[in-house]
Design an enzyme around this catalytic site. Structure first.
Site, short mmCIF file in Angstrom:
data_model
loop_
_atom_site.label_atom_id
_atom_site.label_comp_id
_atom_site.label_asym_id
_atom_site.label_seq_id
_atom_site.Cartn_x
_atom_site.Cartn_y
_atom_site.Cartn_z
CB ILE A 257 -5.70 5.81 -1.33
CG1 ILE A 257 -5.60 4.29 -1.21
CG2 ILE A 257 -4.92 6.47 -0.20
CD1 ILE A 257 -4.15 3.75 -1.26
CB SER A 258 -10.89 3.61 0.20
OG SER A 258 -11.59 4.16 -0.89
CD GLN A 259 -11.52 2.88 7.37
OE1 GLN A 259 -12.59 2.97 6.78
NE2 GLN A 259 -11.43 2.78 8.68
N PRO A 260 -8.03 1.18 4.48
CG PRO A 260 -5.93 0.63 5.39
CD PRO A 260 -6.94 1.74 5.32
NE ARG B 45 -3.63 2.06 2.86
CZ ARG B 45 -4.83 2.47 2.42
NH1 ARG B 45 -5.49 1.79 1.51
NH2 ARG B 45 -5.38 3.57 2.91
#
Ligand code: SAH
Length: 208
Positions: A51-54, A25
């Site tokens: 970028i979205s949260q994991p 990531r």
């Protein structure tokens, strides 16, 4: 990240956990944010996008119920991270982005990391991919007022769409299943959890 953010919140799909473990990531975020790449939150990637949260990436991927025969469409390439996760599990990933610089950076990452089952396109993904292709799974990673009919038309039968649907600043994660054998001509729609995504800008999304 895998244990404290994903397993602890109920992600169980071993393909999803394995992909989240393997994709680096930190290579999908700006250099000055690399140390924060595995934090429990979304991060800016430039051009006012994120970028979205994991956890959100893992949850949406799990909800797609992927297997290695699936052809997947992602609308909103952004950093390319979600596409890379999908590419670990699915057969082919098609991903479309409207902002040229973001797409170029994502394409560079796909080449550097040797993803050869990701296909990219610059354009308005609110209209889907086009070219007469049908997809087993469709993931929209930008908030949309509703899932456009043109996109539903590009979903195979059976097929699943996962998308954040709602208002511009707050949405629900929606899972739409097309399966005429099971549900006839009506789509099965389930609401999962509240979420917040950047808006889908385009013909069938919001205006700029
Ligand atoms: N999936 C991405 C995060 C997406 S953020 C990742 O893993 O990093 C949402 C992205 O959708 C942004 O990059 C935004 O530019 C893009 N987007 C918004 N409207 C779009 C449209 N109509 N077509 C294609 N991309 C769009």
């Amino acid at each position: 990240m895998i244990h404290s953010q994903l397993i602890s919140r109920g992600i169980t799909d071993k393909f999803v956990l394995d992909a989240m473990d393997k994709v680096p990531r930190h290579l999908f975020v700006p250099l000055d944010l690399q140390e924060e790449a595995y934090d429990d939150r979304a991060l800016p990637i430039g051009e006012n996008q994120t970028i979205s949260q994991p956890y959100m990436v893992a949850l949406m991927t799990e909800l797609l119920s992927l297997n290695n025969n699936c052809t997947v469409l992602e609308i909103g390439t952004g950093s390319g991270y979600q596409a890379a996760i999908l590419a670990h599990i699915a057969f082919k990933v098609y991903t479309i982005e409207r902002i040229p610089t973001l797409l170029q950076e994502a394409e560079k990452r796909f080449i550097d990391l040797r993803y050869n089952n990701i296909f990219t396109k610059l354009g308005d993904g609110s209209k889907g991919w086009g070219e007469g292709l049908l997809f087993d799974r469709i993931i929209i990673t930008a908030a949309t007022p509703s899932v456009p009919q043109v996109i539903i038309n590009q979903l195979a039968d059976p097929g699943i769409i996962v998308a954040p649907v709602g208002e511009r600043y707050s949405q629900s994660l929606v899972i739409i299943t097309k399966d005429t054998k099971k549900y006839g001509n009506t789509l099965n729609t389930q609401y999962q959890t509240p979420c917040i995504f950047v808006p889908l800008i385009g013909k069938y999304g919001w205006s700029d």
